[in-house]
Write an enzyme that holds these catalytic residues in place. Sequence first.
Site, mmCIF file in Angstrom:
data_model
loop_
_atom_site.group_PDB
_atom_site.id
_atom_site.type_symbol
_atom_site.label_atom_id
_atom_site.label_comp_id
_atom_site.label_asym_id
_atom_site.label_seq_id
_atom_site.Cartn_x
_atom_site.Cartn_y
_atom_site.Cartn_z
ATOM 1 C CE LYS A 13 115.259 62.880 -86.055
ATOM 2 N NZ LYS A 13 114.476 62.685 -87.229
ATOM 3 C CB CYS A 14 118.466 54.136 -84.183
ATOM 4 S SG CYS A 14 119.529 52.763 -83.735
ATOM 5 N N GLY A 15 120.221 53.465 -86.781
ATOM 6 C CA GLY A 15 120.426 52.496 -87.847
ATOM 7 C C GLY A 15 119.524 51.284 -87.719
#
Length: 159
Positions: free
Chosen positions: A35-37
């Site tokens: 759930k990271c850029g």
Amino acid sequence: MTTVYDFTALDIAGREVPLADFRGKVLLIVNTASKCGFTPQYGGLEALHEELGPRGLAVLGFPCNQFAGQEPGDAGEIANFCKLTYDVSFPMFSKIEVNGPAAHPLFRWLVEAAPGVLGTKAIKWNFTKFLLDRNGQVAGRYAPTAKPEAIRPAIEALL
């Protein structure tokens, strides 16, 4: 002299894997998060794995939840996300810590062998990449912003 082959890690299914199993390969070790850029880098990592794996590259993913809680899932959720979203086929390992007193010994060794900017030892964010040569020694450290395709020339130089 310590090499990556001196370490073991639990794979995503919880089985202990001696990293000596990857002896003779060029390794790209990455701390990952779902759930990271930077999560779309899974696609680039998988492309490297597929294209350069036959020549001796192994990409190893190590999920970590130490950065803004961006890897909250359990092993099954992480494995499903990686497979369903990015069709990841490279080896994924169990969730670990990469900084602090509970950091996995592999990552303690990696940051000592390849300090970051200005000699910092801590990993700053998800998708920090460590490139290792066929002898199990660190050949480079790459920031989370370095896209997998950008480090392909360095990988190919070691192949």
